[in-house]
Structure formats: structure tokens, C-alpha cells
Design an enzyme around this catalytic site. Structure first.
Site, short mmCIF file in Angstrom:
data_model
loop_
_atom_site.label_atom_id
_atom_site.label_comp_id
_atom_site.label_asym_id
_atom_site.label_seq_id
_atom_site.Cartn_x
_atom_site.Cartn_y
_atom_site.Cartn_z
N CYS A 42 17.42 -2.45 47.87
CA CYS A 42 16.33 -3.41 48.06
C CYS A 42 15.63 -3.74 46.75
CB CYS A 42 15.33 -2.84 49.06
SG CYS A 42 13.87 -3.88 49.25
N CYS A 47 16.73 -7.21 48.07
CA CYS A 47 15.57 -7.99 48.53
C CYS A 47 14.66 -8.46 47.41
CB CYS A 47 14.72 -7.15 49.48
SG CYS A 47 15.64 -6.10 50.59
N LYS A 50 16.34 -10.77 44.70
CA LYS A 50 16.73 -11.96 45.47
C LYS A 50 15.53 -12.85 45.74
CE LYS A 50 16.13 -12.06 49.53
NZ LYS A 50 16.87 -11.46 50.62
N GLY A 176 27.19 -14.91 56.02
CA GLY A 176 26.12 -14.01 56.46
C GLY A 176 24.84 -14.24 55.65
N TYR A 177 23.92 -13.29 55.80
CA TYR A 177 22.63 -13.36 55.10
C TYR A 177 22.83 -13.64 53.61
CZ TYR A 177 19.74 -10.55 58.51
OH TYR A 177 19.03 -10.06 59.57
N GLU A 181 21.82 -17.01 51.62
CA GLU A 181 20.64 -16.94 50.75
C GLU A 181 21.01 -17.36 49.32
OE1 GLU A 181 17.92 -13.58 53.00
OE2 GLU A 181 19.07 -12.94 51.27
N HIS A 434 -4.79 -26.08 63.44
CA HIS A 434 -4.39 -27.44 63.13
C HIS A 434 -4.91 -27.88 61.76
CE1 HIS A 434 -3.13 -31.49 64.14
NE2 HIS A 434 -4.31 -31.93 63.72
N GLU A 439 1.58 -24.34 64.72
CA GLU A 439 0.78 -24.61 65.93
C GLU A 439 1.69 -25.00 67.09
OE1 GLU A 439 -1.72 -28.24 66.04
OE2 GLU A 439 -0.92 -28.69 64.07
P1 NDP Z 1 27.16 -9.93 56.81
O1 NDP Z 1 27.95 -8.92 57.56
O2 NDP Z 1 25.88 -10.43 57.35
O3 NDP Z 1 28.09 -11.19 56.51
C1 NDP Z 1 29.37 -11.07 55.99
C2 NDP Z 1 30.01 -12.43 56.03
O4 NDP Z 1 31.28 -12.37 55.40
C3 NDP Z 1 30.24 -12.93 57.44
O5 NDP Z 1 30.00 -14.29 57.47
C4 NDP Z 1 31.72 -12.59 57.68
O6 NDP Z 1 32.34 -13.46 58.57
C5 NDP Z 1 32.27 -12.84 56.29
N1 NDP Z 1 33.49 -12.09 56.04
C6 NDP Z 1 33.73 -10.78 56.27
N2 NDP Z 1 34.98 -10.45 55.90
C7 NDP Z 1 35.56 -11.58 55.42
C8 NDP Z 1 36.83 -11.90 54.88
N3 NDP Z 1 37.78 -10.98 54.79
N4 NDP Z 1 37.05 -13.17 54.50
C9 NDP Z 1 36.09 -14.10 54.61
N5 NDP Z 1 34.89 -13.87 55.10
C10 NDP Z 1 34.60 -12.62 55.51
O7 NDP Z 1 27.00 -9.27 55.38
P2 NDP Z 1 26.08 -9.62 54.14
O8 NDP Z 1 26.84 -9.01 53.03
O9 NDP Z 1 25.69 -11.05 54.08
O10 NDP Z 1 24.76 -8.78 54.45
C11 NDP Z 1 24.84 -7.41 54.82
C12 NDP Z 1 23.60 -6.99 55.54
O11 NDP Z 1 22.55 -6.85 54.61
C13 NDP Z 1 23.07 -7.97 56.57
O12 NDP Z 1 23.71 -7.85 57.80
C14 NDP Z 1 21.63 -7.61 56.64
O13 NDP Z 1 21.46 -6.57 57.55
C15 NDP Z 1 21.32 -7.16 55.24
N6 NDP Z 1 20.60 -8.20 54.49
C16 NDP Z 1 19.37 -8.59 54.91
C17 NDP Z 1 18.67 -9.58 54.24
C18 NDP Z 1 17.33 -10.03 54.74
O14 NDP Z 1 16.72 -9.30 55.50
N7 NDP Z 1 16.85 -11.20 54.36
C19 NDP Z 1 19.22 -10.21 53.06
C20 NDP Z 1 20.52 -9.74 52.70
C21 NDP Z 1 21.17 -8.77 53.40
P3 NDP Z 1 32.27 -13.25 60.18
O15 NDP Z 1 30.92 -13.77 60.60
O16 NDP Z 1 33.38 -14.11 60.68
O17 NDP Z 1 32.47 -11.81 60.42
#
Ligand code: NDP
Length: 451
Positions: A42, A47, A50, A176-177, A181, A434, A439
Site C-alpha cells: 500500500c 495505494c 498510485k 481489474g482495479y 486505474e 444542494h 444529492e
Molecule cells: P484483478 O484480479 O482485480 O484483475 C486482474 C485482471 O487481469 C483481470 O481483468 C483478469 O481477467 C486479467 N487477467 C488475469 N490473467 C490474465 C491473463 N493470463 N491474460 C490476460 N488477462 C488476465 O487484479 P489486480 O492486479 O488489478 O488487483 C489485485 C487486487 O488488488 C484487487 O483485486 C484489489 O483487491 C486490490 N487493489 C485495490 C485497489 C483499490 O482499492 N483501489 C487498487 C488496486 C488493487 P478476468 O477478469 O477475465 O479474470
């Protein structure tokens, strides 16, 4: 049997440091080993840096908006070197804060890798062994890349904060996240961003309508999102990375970032050898009290792959101390955790998505999407979403989803009401503030969908 310590914590991230400090404050003799930097994912590579990059990336748009509001201002270029210097000074400062928190709590620290040799013994890199009545595993996780040819050419989120220069173009793989981001951050910093996601829509698992809007807005702001697309082949070319995609396109990018998930740091720790059960992804299996299959060993945070969020790791650490050092068995409450994804625009969410709720019981959906005043006046087409998913029988708000600038700040507060079990009528009786975007969350009268 006497031990060197009451508690030995492995991992100096947010969860480990909190548990170590609070246990020490309870009078326990505590040690902590960290092989890398104090503060963990983090603070050092997640976090915090980022979010600072999110702030940095938003200024170009702010300057444009300021012009629309009558200001004579012009954005010069973004100086990555200057920002990076300040960023790392700040991370150094925060690392010192973490070190001092431990020191001031009388936690003995070892800047070394640690592994386990039995249920009560930790072996440090220098070969020394320490015994403890309880051991807490808080090693966190790390980014992982898929096993494919040329993948060593791609960077991960760990590397972003150390780039010598900002690339002109980048391919981000994942939906993903982290992928979403960084797509927003780098786009805001002037990098030409392409994103490949293998599925039908980014941010799988979140409310469909909310993630659909995030994707639309990301595209509108200039991120070139390709859904149903993945990398087929990569090789070095022209000082960059040549990529062949599953949709047949080929292109050279300055950089490729894989944000394809994270794995728990449990390798070569001696865990399964001493009876700690690991899951398929290498995560430590724990019960509701964060206790592993070995009674003296507990685990918290990303290493358990429950909800990989810093505040959750901290809660798990506090519950562990409550259970083990205060004689008050406290299960960790993982229900209704609000969270924000710092995409641009942000998404804040708590509770069930419309799809999850519909699978469980009859619901009413209240949602409104509109152009917010500040951005609309500046001539932006940007839309926001305010959405409540309500149980037809109990009237409770089962889920709240917000896509808007500042959604993270809003969902923290909405999360209190949802956690308290507020009904739609409780929201309705709250007077609107407002003029604000939020709201709308108390003024939506008619469901847009039921069922
Ligand atoms: P995630 O698991 O959220 O996302 C991974 C992504 O990579 C998914 O879209 C997945 O696709 C894709 N993926 C996985 N394997 C492959 C592959 N072989 N080829 C292509 N695409 C692939 O992981 P992150 O690394 O983004 O984040 C990890 C965790 O960290 C989050 O789940 C969250 O808990 C935490 N986090 C929280 C944040 C916040 O609170 N703002 C910010 C950053 C991280 P698919 O969906 O198809 O599986």
C-alpha cells in the site's frame, strides 16, 4: 515452554505493522521481520504512490476546465522526473513513519527475509532462529504475469513508479482495479494508452451498469479499450515491444504493462512443510479468526487472499490481537465493505451489484445518470451514475454504486448507512445537500427496474 517472543510477525505492511504495534501496546513482546521496505504494497508500491499519480494526472483536465471558467491558464508539460523525485521523497518519509511506529511501540525489527521451521520457530536469512508463542503471517502479495513468450519484456505495477521516463505509448493488459486505474493515470499524464481486456467488460464482478459507464468514460477520455482481446505474442522491436493481439492487430508500444492479477507471497516459506494449509493460488487458508491449520500460526491481509484491501488487512490485524492478546475472540467482519476504484471517473461501491442482488431476492433498482454541473459548464460530455439496489421485502439498501469524480469520498459515507442497514425510506427522509451530485442518492423516487 518459554519463547523468545510472544509474537513474531512476518511482513511489515499495513496489516503486519498494525498487529505488531497493537499487540506490543497490550504488553506482548513482539518482533517483526521485513525483507523489503516497511509500509508494504500500500505505502511503497500501491495505494499511496498510485493515488499521488492519480492527483498528478488530473491537473491537465483541471487546467482545461479552468479556461472554460474564465481563467487564462495554460498547462505546460508534465515533468515526470520532478514528480518522481518528490514522490519517492514522500515514500521515504512514510517508510520512516512506519519504522518509527514500530520502534516507539518497542517492536524489535529484523530487516531480513524470514521462513518457518516449525509451529513456533522463525529462521532469518542470517541463519539465526527465533521462537515465538504466536506467529503472524502478513507477507502480502505480488503482481504476476501469465506464462507466455516474451512476457519478460512487460513491466508490472511495481515498476511504474521507477520508470526513467514516461513512455509515449503503453499497452495495459488486464481489466481489474490496477489495469483500469493506471489506464486513467497514464492517459491523464499524456501517454497514449491502449488497454486489452480478455473478457466482455472491464472490472468483472462489479455492478454491470457502473462498470459499463466507467468503460465508456475511459474511452471518451482517450483510453483505447479493446474488449475480448488479449496478447498473443510479444518481442522486442525498435526499442519498444512488438505485440500481436488475438484480434489480429500488430503494433509496437514503448511499454507494455501487465496488470493480470496478484499472488500471495507464500513461496519458499516452509509453510506447507509444517502443516499450514495453502489454497490453489498459494494463499494461506485461515478460519474466521485468521487462524491457520497450525494453531500457533495466524495470517492476515493479501497473503490470505480474502479481500485484498489495506483497511481490511488492518481490521484483520486488529481482530487477531483482540482474539489472541485480549482474550476476546473476534471474527473478522467481511460483510458490506465499501471500496473505491480510482479510475477516471472514480467508482465507489458497497454491497451487492444489481446482478448479485437479483439472484438472491426481488429488488427495486433506483438509478440516475446525468452530466454534473461543474463538468457540464466546462463543456464536458462526462456523465455520472448514482445507483441504489433495494430489497423489495425488507426495503434495505443492498448495494450502492457511484461513478463520479470523488466517488471514493462519497461511498465512505454512504457505506455507513448501508452497513447500518438503512432502508430506501431512510435515504428518502434525508434532506438533499444542494447543489451536489450526491444529492441524487436521496432524491430518486421511482425505480428504473424491478424484479
Ligand atoms: P484483478 O484480479 O482485480 O484483475 C486482474 C485482471 O487481469 C483481470 O481483468 C483478469 O481477467 C486479467 N487477467 C488475469 N490473467 C490474465 C491473463 N493470463 N491474460 C490476460 N488477462 C488476465 O487484479 P489486480 O492486479 O488489478 O488487483 C489485485 C487486487 O488488488 C484487487 O483485486 C484489489 O483487491 C486490490 N487493489 C485495490 C485497489 C483499490 O482499492 N483501489 C487498487 C488496486 C488493487 P478476468 O477478469 O477475465 O479474470
Amino acid at each position: 515452554m518459554s519463547f523468545d517472543y510472544d509474537l513474531f510477525v512476518i511482513g511489515g505492511g499495513s496489516g503486519g505493522v498494525r498487529a505488531a504495534r497493537v499487540a506490543a501496546q497490550e504488553g506482548a513482546k513482539v518482533a517483526l521481520a521485513e525483507e523489503d521496505r516497511y509500509g508494504g504494497t500500500c505505502v511503497i508500491r500501491g495505494c499511496v504512490p498510485k493515488k499521488l499519480m492519480v492527483f498528478a494526472s488530473e491537473y491537465a483536465g483541471m487546467v482545461e476546465d479552468a479556461q472554460a471558467y474564465g481563467w487564462t491558464v495554460h498547462a505546460g508539460g508534465f515533468d515526470w522526473g520532478a514528480f518522481k523525485g518528490k514522490l519517492h521523497t514522500e515514500l521515504d518519509r512514510l517508510e520512516m513513519v512506519y519504522r518509527n511506529l514500530l520502534k516507539n511501540s518497542n517492536v524489535e525489527t529484523f530487516d531480513q527475509r524470514a521462513k518457518l521451521t516449525d509451529a513456533h520457530t522463525v529462521e532469518l536469512d542470517d541463519g539465526s532462529r527465533k521462537t515465538a508463542k504466536h506467529i503472524l503471517l502478513a507477507m502480502g502479495g505480488r503482481p504476476v504475469k501469465p506464462d507466455m513468450q516474451g512476457v519478460e519484456l512487460a513491466i508490472t505495477s511495481n515498476d511504474i513508479f521507477h520508470l526513467d521516463e514516461m513512455p509515449k505509448s503503453i499497452l495495459i493488459v488486464g481489466g481489474g482495479y490496477i489495469a483500469c486505474e493506471f489506464a486513467g493515470i497514464l492517459n491523464g499524464l499524456g501517454v497514449e494508452v491502449t488497454q486489452f481486456y480478455r473478457g466482455a467488460q472491464i472490472l468483472r464482478g462489479f455492478d454491470d451498469e457502473a462498470r459499463g459507464l466507467v468503460c465508456e468514460e475511459m474511452c471518451q477520455r482517450g483510453v483505447d479499450v479493446h474488449l475480448g482481446t488479449n496478447v498473443l505474442e510479444m518481442r522486442e522491436e525498435d526499442g519498444g515491444v512488438w505485440v500481436k493481439a488475438t484480434n489480429g492487430t500488430e503494433r509496437v508500444f514503448d511499454k507494455v504493462l501487465f496488470a493480470t492479477g496478484r499472488a500471495p507471497n507464500t513461496e519458499s516459506m516452509g509453510l506447507s512443510e509444517i502443516g499450514v494449509e495453502l489454497g490453489r493460488n498459494g494463499q494461506v487458508i485461515v478460519d474466521e479468526y485468521s487462524q491457520t491449520a497450525v494453531p500457533s500460526i495466524y495470517a492476515i491481509g493479501d497473503v490470505t487472499d480474502r479481500m485484498n484491501l489495506t483497511p481490511v488487512a488492518i481490521r484483520e490485524g486488529m481482530a487477531f490481537v483482540e482474539t489472541v492478546f485480549k482474550g476476546n475472540p473476534t471474527p473478522v467482519d467481511h460483510d458490506l465493505i465499501p471500496t473505491a476504484i480510482f479510475t477516471q471517473p472514480e467508482m465507489g461501491t458497497v454491497g451487492l451489484s444489481e446482478e448479485e442482488a437479483r439472484d438472491r431476492e426481488p429488488i427495486e433498482v433506483f438509478a440516475t445518470s446525468f452530466k454534473p454541473m461543474q463538468q457540464s459548464f466546462a463543456g464536458r460530455a462526462e456523465r455520472v451514475l448514482m445507483k441504489l439496489v433495494v430489497s423489495q421485502s425488507s426495503r434495505k439498501v443492498l448495494g450502492c454504486h457511484i461513478v463520479a469524480p470523488g466517488a471514493g469520498e462519497m461511498i465512505q459515507l454512504a457505506g455507513i448507512a448501508v452497513k447500518m442497514g438503512a432502508t430506501k425510506e431512510d435515504f428518502d427522509r434525508t434532506v438533499a445537500v444542494h447543489p451536489t451530485m450526491s444529492e441524487e442518492i436521496v432524491t430518486m423516487k421511482t425505480p428504473v427496474r424491478t424484479g
